[in-house]
Write an enzyme that holds these catalytic residues in place. Structure first.
Site, PDB file in Angstrom:
ATOM      1  N   ASP A 187      37.225  46.091  42.906  1.00 42.30           N
ATOM      2  CA  ASP A 187      36.339  46.432  44.029  1.00 42.30           C
ATOM      3  C   ASP A 187      36.938  47.594  44.823  1.00 42.30           C
ATOM      4  O   ASP A 187      38.045  48.051  44.539  1.00 42.30           O
ATOM      5  CB  ASP A 187      36.102  45.208  44.926  1.00 42.30           C
ATOM      6  CG  ASP A 187      37.387  44.700  45.570  1.00 42.30           C
ATOM      7  OD1 ASP A 187      38.465  44.862  44.971  1.00 42.30           O
ATOM      8  OD2 ASP A 187      37.323  44.145  46.683  1.00 42.30           O
ATOM      9  N   HIS A 512      36.837  44.173  34.607  1.00 39.13           N
ATOM     10  CA  HIS A 512      35.976  44.206  35.794  1.00 39.13           C
ATOM     11  C   HIS A 512      36.617  45.182  36.777  1.00 39.13           C
ATOM     12  O   HIS A 512      37.405  44.812  37.641  1.00 39.13           O
ATOM     13  CB  HIS A 512      35.868  42.798  36.400  1.00 39.13           C
ATOM     14  CG  HIS A 512      34.938  42.736  37.584  1.00 39.13           C
ATOM     15  ND1 HIS A 512      33.605  42.434  37.471  1.00 39.13           N
ATOM     16  CD2 HIS A 512      35.156  42.939  38.905  1.00 39.13           C
ATOM     17  CE1 HIS A 512      33.040  42.443  38.661  1.00 39.13           C
ATOM     18  NE2 HIS A 512      33.964  42.756  39.565  1.00 39.13           N
ATOM     19  N   ASP A 554      37.049  39.492  27.237  1.00 35.08           N
ATOM     20  CA  ASP A 554      37.123  40.910  27.598  1.00 35.08           C
ATOM     21  C   ASP A 554      35.717  41.400  27.935  1.00 35.08           C
ATOM     22  O   ASP A 554      35.093  42.117  27.163  1.00 35.08           O
ATOM     23  CB  ASP A 554      37.726  41.715  26.435  1.00 35.08           C
ATOM     24  CG  ASP A 554      37.779  43.205  26.760  1.00 35.08           C
ATOM     25  OD1 ASP A 554      37.701  43.554  27.961  1.00 35.08           O
ATOM     26  OD2 ASP A 554      37.881  44.015  25.815  1.00 35.08           O
ATOM     27  N   GLU A 563      39.383  40.931  35.735  1.00 35.50           N
ATOM     28  CA  GLU A 563      39.482  41.984  36.742  1.00 35.50           C
ATOM     29  C   GLU A 563      40.896  42.563  36.658  1.00 35.50           C
ATOM     30  O   GLU A 563      41.739  42.075  35.880  1.00 35.50           O
ATOM     31  CB  GLU A 563      39.202  41.421  38.145  1.00 35.50           C
ATOM     32  CG  GLU A 563      39.029  42.511  39.194  1.00 35.50           C
ATOM     33  CD  GLU A 563      38.393  42.044  40.512  1.00 35.50           C
ATOM     34  OE1 GLU A 563      37.909  40.900  40.602  1.00 35.50           O
ATOM     35  OE2 GLU A 563      38.385  42.861  41.457  1.00 35.50           O
TER      36      GLU A 563
HETATM   37  O1  G3I Z   1      44.865  27.041  47.014  1.00 35.49           O
HETATM   38  C1  G3I Z   1      44.272  26.331  45.928  1.00 35.49           C
HETATM   39  C2  G3I Z   1      45.237  25.310  45.381  1.00 35.49           C
HETATM   40  O2  G3I Z   1      45.511  24.359  46.366  1.00 35.49           O
HETATM   41  C3  G3I Z   1      44.609  24.665  44.131  1.00 35.49           C
HETATM   42  O3  G3I Z   1      45.534  23.809  43.532  1.00 35.49           O
HETATM   43  C4  G3I Z   1      44.229  25.742  43.128  1.00 35.49           C
HETATM   44  C5  G3I Z   1      43.529  25.187  41.908  1.00 35.49           C
HETATM   45  O4  G3I Z   1      42.774  26.183  41.238  1.00 35.49           O
HETATM   46  O5  G3I Z   1      43.344  26.640  43.750  1.00 35.49           O
HETATM   47  C6  G3I Z   1      43.921  27.317  44.842  1.00 35.49           C
HETATM   48  O6  G3I Z   1      43.022  28.240  45.367  1.00 35.49           O
HETATM   49  C7  G3I Z   1      42.776  29.364  44.573  1.00 35.49           C
HETATM   50  C8  G3I Z   1      43.188  30.592  45.368  1.00 35.49           C
HETATM   51  O7  G3I Z   1      42.841  31.755  44.667  1.00 35.49           O
HETATM   52  C9  G3I Z   1      44.686  30.642  45.636  1.00 35.49           C
HETATM   53  O8  G3I Z   1      45.404  30.807  44.464  1.00 35.49           O
HETATM   54  C10 G3I Z   1      41.305  29.409  44.239  1.00 35.49           C
HETATM   55  O9  G3I Z   1      40.982  28.350  43.376  1.00 35.49           O
HETATM   56  C11 G3I Z   1      40.958  30.732  43.597  1.00 35.49           C
HETATM   57  O10 G3I Z   1      39.552  30.820  43.469  1.00 35.49           O
HETATM   58  C12 G3I Z   1      41.466  31.890  44.426  1.00 35.49           C
HETATM   59  O11 G3I Z   1      41.251  33.057  43.711  1.00 35.49           O
HETATM   60  C13 G3I Z   1      41.397  34.283  44.417  1.00 35.49           C
HETATM   61  C14 G3I Z   1      40.099  35.068  44.336  1.00 35.49           C
HETATM   62  O12 G3I Z   1      40.271  36.335  44.933  1.00 35.49           O
HETATM   63  C15 G3I Z   1      38.936  34.368  45.003  1.00 35.49           C
HETATM   64  O13 G3I Z   1      39.151  34.219  46.352  1.00 35.49           O
HETATM   65  C16 G3I Z   1      42.516  35.063  43.755  1.00 35.49           C
HETATM   66  O14 G3I Z   1      43.761  34.405  43.958  1.00 35.49           O
HETATM   67  C17 G3I Z   1      42.586  36.469  44.300  1.00 35.49           C
HETATM   68  O15 G3I Z   1      43.487  37.211  43.527  1.00 35.49           O
HETATM   69  C18 G3I Z   1      41.217  37.138  44.252  1.00 35.49           C
HETATM   70  O16 G3I Z   1      41.309  38.367  44.895  1.00 35.49           O
HETATM   71  C19 G3I Z   1      40.219  39.255  44.754  1.00 35.49           C
HETATM   72  C20 G3I Z   1      39.811  39.682  46.152  1.00 35.49           C
HETATM   73  O17 G3I Z   1      39.299  38.565  46.846  1.00 35.49           O
HETATM   74  C21 G3I Z   1      38.807  40.823  46.121  1.00 35.49           C
HETATM   75  N1  G3I Z   1      39.283  41.901  45.302  1.00 35.49           N
HETATM   76  C22 G3I Z   1      39.578  41.513  43.963  1.00 35.49           C
HETATM   77  C23 G3I Z   1      40.661  40.457  43.935  1.00 35.49           C
HETATM   78  C24 G3I Z   1      41.064  40.105  42.527  1.00 35.49           C
HETATM   79  O18 G3I Z   1      40.127  39.348  41.848  1.00 35.49           O
HETATM   80  O1  9MR Z   2      33.539  42.679  42.141  1.00 38.24           O
HETATM   81  C1  9MR Z   2      33.975  41.581  42.897  1.00 38.24           C
HETATM   82  C2  9MR Z   2      35.419  41.259  42.588  1.00 38.24           C
HETATM   83  O2  9MR Z   2      36.230  42.333  42.989  1.00 38.24           O
HETATM   84  C3  9MR Z   2      35.848  39.979  43.229  1.00 38.24           C
HETATM   85  O3  9MR Z   2      37.103  39.574  42.752  1.00 38.24           O
HETATM   86  C4  9MR Z   2      34.860  38.862  42.950  1.00 38.24           C
HETATM   87  C5  9MR Z   2      35.198  37.595  43.692  1.00 38.24           C
HETATM   88  O4  9MR Z   2      35.168  37.781  45.058  1.00 38.24           O
HETATM   89  O5  9MR Z   2      33.565  39.261  43.308  1.00 38.24           O
HETATM   90  C6  9MR Z   2      33.116  40.400  42.609  1.00 38.24           C
HETATM   91  O6  9MR Z   2      31.831  40.702  43.043  1.00 38.24           O
HETATM   92  C7  9MR Z   2      30.813  39.875  42.554  1.00 38.24           C
HETATM   93  C8  9MR Z   2      30.305  38.995  43.672  1.00 38.24           C
HETATM   94  O7  9MR Z   2      31.289  38.100  44.118  1.00 38.24           O
HETATM   95  C9  9MR Z   2      29.082  38.236  43.214  1.00 38.24           C
HETATM   96  N1  9MR Z   2      28.087  39.135  42.692  1.00 38.24           N
HETATM   97  C10 9MR Z   2      28.553  39.946  41.585  1.00 38.24           C
HETATM   98  C11 9MR Z   2      29.721  40.769  42.004  1.00 38.24           C
HETATM   99  C12 9MR Z   2      30.292  41.634  40.864  1.00 38.24           C
HETATM  100  O8  9MR Z   2      29.583  41.728  39.760  1.00 38.24           O
END
Ligand code: G3I
Ligand code: 9MR
Length: 585
Positions: A187, A512, A554, A563
Site C-alpha cells: 500500500d 500484492h 503467488d 504482500e
Molecule cells: O495478537 C494476536 C495474537 O494474540 C494471536 O495469537 C495471533 C493469532 O493469529 O494473532 C495476533 O494478531 C495478529 C496481528 O497481526 C499481530 O501479529 C492478527 O491475527 C493479524 O491479522 C495481524 O496482521 C497484521 C495485518 O497488518 C493486519 O492488521 C500484520 O501483522 C501486519 O504486518 C499487517 O500490516 C499491513 C498494514 O496494516 C498495512 N500495510 C501493509 C502491511 C502488511 O500487510
Molecule cells: O492493499 C491492502 C494491504 O496493504 C493491506 O495489508 C490489507 C490489509 O489491511 O488490505 C489491503 O487492501 C485491501 C482491503 O483491505 C480490502 N479491499 C481490497 C484491498 C486490496 O485489494
C-alpha cells in the site's frame, strides 16, 4: 569425488531408472533447496518432498554430465505442519565452487544453484536496494531503477491534521508537510510504528558490521557521497519520520495516510487527501528509540551531516517526554472512527501493550546518552523477558543494542546484561535443539505460531536472534541455524518458493504490491520479501494449498501471504548481509 567410470555408470543408472518411474511420481516429487546457493565452507542441504522411490541423490555440475558427488537420502520424515513427507540430501562435503544441480533416482532435478564464497552477495544487495524502490516522493531514475523507473509518488507536502490528531496549535484540517519516507508495503501509506522496527533493524545491521557496510555499494543516487549506502537509504526514511513529530509538544502522529487504501495503481496516480492521524504512545517511543540510535551513528558523520545527530537526540528526548505524559494513548482505529470523520480504514498497527516500546526506547536512549534516568527505566522493565521481534514487540531490539554496546564497553550495564544474555541464549538453544525434529532441517517452522501473516519475517528475525547468540558465544551451530533460515527463505520450505522477488529460479511473480501490479512490467519490482505461508488467509483469496506450512499462493489477491513490507525486508537485509560479512571472516 567419484571416478569417471563410476560417473558414467551412475548416470546410466539414472537414465534407466527415470525411464521406469511413472510421470505422476516425477511430478509429485519436489526438490527444494536454497535456489541461490551455498558457501564453499558452509552447510549444504536439500529436501526431497513426497518421493518414496530410491535412496540415492547425485550432485551434477551444470552444463556438464559429471556427477561430482553421490549420496544417500535421509530417512522419511513426516512434517509437523503439513502432510508433506521429506527426505534430506546432505552434500556439505562438496566444496568446489561452481554451478550445480541435484538429481534423484527417478530423474527429478533441482533448480540450479551455486557453491561459492560470498554466494549471497547479490541477494543481500537486492534486499537493501528493495528499499530504494519503496521511496515515496522521488522519481526513480533509470540509472538506478532500470526498467522499474517511475515518476515520484505521493509528495505529502500537503497533509491534513485529522480530527483525531487535532490540538490548539494544529487544529483539524490545518496543513503540515510530511514528505519522503518509504511506502510501508503493497500500500501507499506510511506508518511510524512499522517504520520504527524497520529503521532500527537496518541501523543495527550497520552498527554490528560498519566496515562491511562502508564498502557496500547498492547503486542509489547517493552512492557517490561519503556516507555508506545503507545509511543513505535509512536517512531517506529517517528524515520523514522526524516530520511526524509535532514540534509544539513532542507527540508523534501514528501514521501519514489516505483515509482508504488506493486502488491497484501506480504511486501518485490518485490524489486522495492525506492525513496524519492520532498521536500514539507507541509511535512516540518507537521514534524516540530510532532517533536515539540514529544520533549515535550519525555523530560519526558530523562533517557530512552537520547538526543531524543533535537534532535526532533532541527529537528522541521530546518524544520520550511526551510518552511519559501520555502513556496510554494506544491506537484504536475503531474508536477513532466512532468519534471522528473521515473514517480511516488503512493499516492499523494498533498495539495493545507498549511495555516493550518503553524498554526499547529506554535502551537506545541509555546506550546513546548513558544517562541514569533511562537506565533506571530500562532496569525496571526487565521483569518480563523479551520475545522475538515483530512490529508489536520490540523489546529485543533494546537487548541487542545494550549487548552490542557491551562488546565495546564490557563494564557498562552489568546487572541487566546477564538477564538479556540468558534470554537470547535460552531462545537460541531451543531453536537449535528443536531444529533436529524439523522435517526441513530449518529453525523456521518448528512451531505452529511461526506461520503468521508475516511468517517470512519470523524466519528472518529468528535468524537475527541466532546471530546475536553467535556474537555472545562463537559457536558454529548458532551461525548455521541462522543460515538454515536464510535457506528457508530462499527455497528450502514446503512451498518450494524462493520468497524474494527477482531472486532464485521460482520466486513470487505476483506480489500484492501496487507498483508491481500496475507497472505493466512482467517481472515484479526486485528484492522484495513476500509475507509467506499464512494459514489465517485473512484475505479470503483462493489458495491451492491450505495446510499450515503450505498456505501460500503467488497471487496479488493474497495480501495475507503475498504482500511485501518494509518490516519484512529489513530483517532479511540484516540476515543476508550479516551472514555474508561473517562468512568472509
Ligand atoms: O495478537 C494476536 C495474537 O494474540 C494471536 O495469537 C495471533 C493469532 O493469529 O494473532 C495476533 O494478531 C495478529 C496481528 O497481526 C499481530 O501479529 C492478527 O491475527 C493479524 O491479522 C495481524 O496482521 C497484521 C495485518 O497488518 C493486519 O492488521 C500484520 O501483522 C501486519 O504486518 C499487517 O500490516 C499491513 C498494514 O496494516 C498495512 N500495510 C501493509 C502491511 C502488511 O500487510
Ligand atoms: O492493499 C491492502 C494491504 O496493504 C493491506 O495489508 C490489507 C490489509 O489491511 O488490505 C489491503 O487492501 C485491501 C482491503 O483491505 C480490502 N479491499 C481490497 C484491498 C486490496 O485489494
Amino acid at each position: 569425488m567419484i571416478g569417471s567410470m563410476e560417473n558414467k555408470i551412475s548416470l546410466l543408472l539414472l537414465l534407466v531408472l527415470s525411464a521406469f518411474f511413472s510421470k505422476a511420481q516425477q511430478e509429485d516429487a519436489q526438490l527444494c533447496l536454497n535456489q541461490v546457493g551455498f558457501y564453499t565452507n558452509g552447510p549444504k542441504l536439500a529436501v526431497i518432498m513426497n518421493s518414496r522411490e530410491g535412496s540415492k541423490f547425485f550432485i551434477i555440475a551444470d552444463g556438464k554430465k559429471d556427477t561430482v558427488f553421490k549420496g544417500l537420502l535421509g530417512a522419511e520424515r513426516h512434517s509437523a505442519y503439513s502432510s508433506t513427507i521429506t527426505r534430506t540430501a546432505d552434500f556439505t562435503s562438496v566444496r568446489k565452487p561452481g554451478k550445480y544441480f541435484l538429481v534423484i533416482e527417478n530423474g527429478t532435478k533441482s533448480y540450479p544453484f551455486r557453491i561459492a564464497n560470498s554466494v549471497h552477495h547479490d541477494a543481500a544487495v537486492a534486499s537493501l536496494k528493495g528499499f530504494y524502490f519503496m521511496r515515496s516522493n522521488q522519481a526513480l531514475d533509470k540509472k538506478f531503477a532500470g526498467k522499474w523507473a517511475r515518476p515520484a509518488g505521493h509528495p505529502d507536502t500537503v497533509v491534513f491534521i485529522h480530527p483525531s490528531a487535532a490540538t490548539f496549535k494544529r487544529p483539524a484540517g490545518s496543513v503540515i508537510s510530511s514528505p519522503g519516507g518509504w511506502y510501508d508495503a503493497g500500500d501507499y501509506n506510511k506508518y511510524v510504528v512499522n517504520a520504527g522496527i524497520t529503521t532500527g533493524t537496518l541501523l543495527s545491521a550497520y552498527e554490528d558490521f560498519p566496515a562491511y557496510f562502508k564498502s557496500l555499494n547498492i547503486n542509489i543516487p547517493e552512492s557517490k557521497d561519503a556516507i555508506p549506502d545503507l545509511l543513505n537509504e535509512v536517512l531517506y526514511n529517517l528524515r520523514w519520520m522526524m516530520t511526524m513529530q509535532d514540534p509544539f509538544d513532542g507527540g508523534v502522529y501514528h501514521k501519514c495516510t489516505n483515509a482508504a487504501f488506493d486502488g491497484m495503481v501506480m504511486p501518485g496516480v490518485t490524489k486522495a487527501a492525506r492525513y496524519v492521524v492520532q498521536k500514539s504512545t507507541a509511535a512516540a517511543l518507537d521514534l524516540a528509540a530510532v532517533c536515539a540510535q540514529a544520533s549515535r551513528i550519525f555523530v560519526q558523520f558530523k562533517k557530512q551531516l552537520p547538526g543531524l545527530s543533535d537534532s535526532c537526540l533532541r527529537i528522541a528526548g521530546k518524544a520520550w517526554n511526551w510518552a511519559i505524559q501520555y502513556p496510554d494513548s494506544l491506537y484504536n482505529q475503531r474508536e477513532i472512527n466512532r468519534k471522528t470523520d473521515p473514517d480511516i480504514t488503512t493499516g492499523e498497527y494498533g498495539d495493545g501493550s507498549v511495555k516493550d516500546e518503553w524498554l526499547w526506547a529506554a535502551a537506545e536512549l541509555f546506550v546513546t546518552t548513558r544517562k541514569q534516568e533511562y537506565y533506571r527505566e530500562l532496569a525496571d522493565r526487565m521483569s518480563e523477558p523479551a520475545r522475538l521481534p515483530s512490529w508489536g514487540n520490540v523489546a529485543m531490539l533494546g537487548y541487542y543494542s545494550v549487548l552490542r554496546m557491551r562488546r565495546k564497553s564490557p563494564a557498562v550495564a552489568e546487572d541487566i546484561a546477564h538477564a538479556m544474555k540468558d534470554t537470547i541464549l535460552r531462545i537460541a538453544e531451543a531453536y537449535i535443539s528443536r531444529s533436529k525434529d524439523n522435517a526441513f532441517g530449518t529453525v523456521m517452522g518448528q512451531s505452529k505460531s511461526d506461520f503468521v501473516w508475516d511468517s517470512n519475517a519470523v524466519a528472518a528475525n529468528q535468524g537475527i536472534l541466532l546471530l546475536n547468540a553467535y556474537f555472545l558465544h562463537k559457536e558454529k551451530r548458532f551461525l548455521e541455524g541462522a543460515i538454515s533460515n536464510l535457506d528457508y527463505i530462499l527455497g528450502r520450505n514446503a512451498t518450494g518458493y524462493c520468497f524474494v522477488t527477482g531472486t532464485g529460479s521460482k520466486s513470487p511473480m505476483h506480489p500484492h504490491h501496487r507498483p508491481s501490479v500496475a507497472d505493466g512490467i512482467t517481472e515484479p519490482v526486485p528484492g522484495l520479501l513476500a509475507g509467506g505461508p499464512n494459514p489465517g488467509r485473512q484475505d479470503g483469496c483462493a489458495y491451492p494449498f491450505t495446510e499450515t506450512e503450505t498456505a501460500y499462493v503467488d497471487s496479488d489477491c493474497a495480501y495475507a501471504a503475498n504482500e511485501i513490507a518494509i518490516n519484512w525486508n529489513a530483517p532479511l537485509v540484516y540476515l543476508a548481509n550479516v551472514i555474508e560479512a561473517l562468512m568472509k571472516e
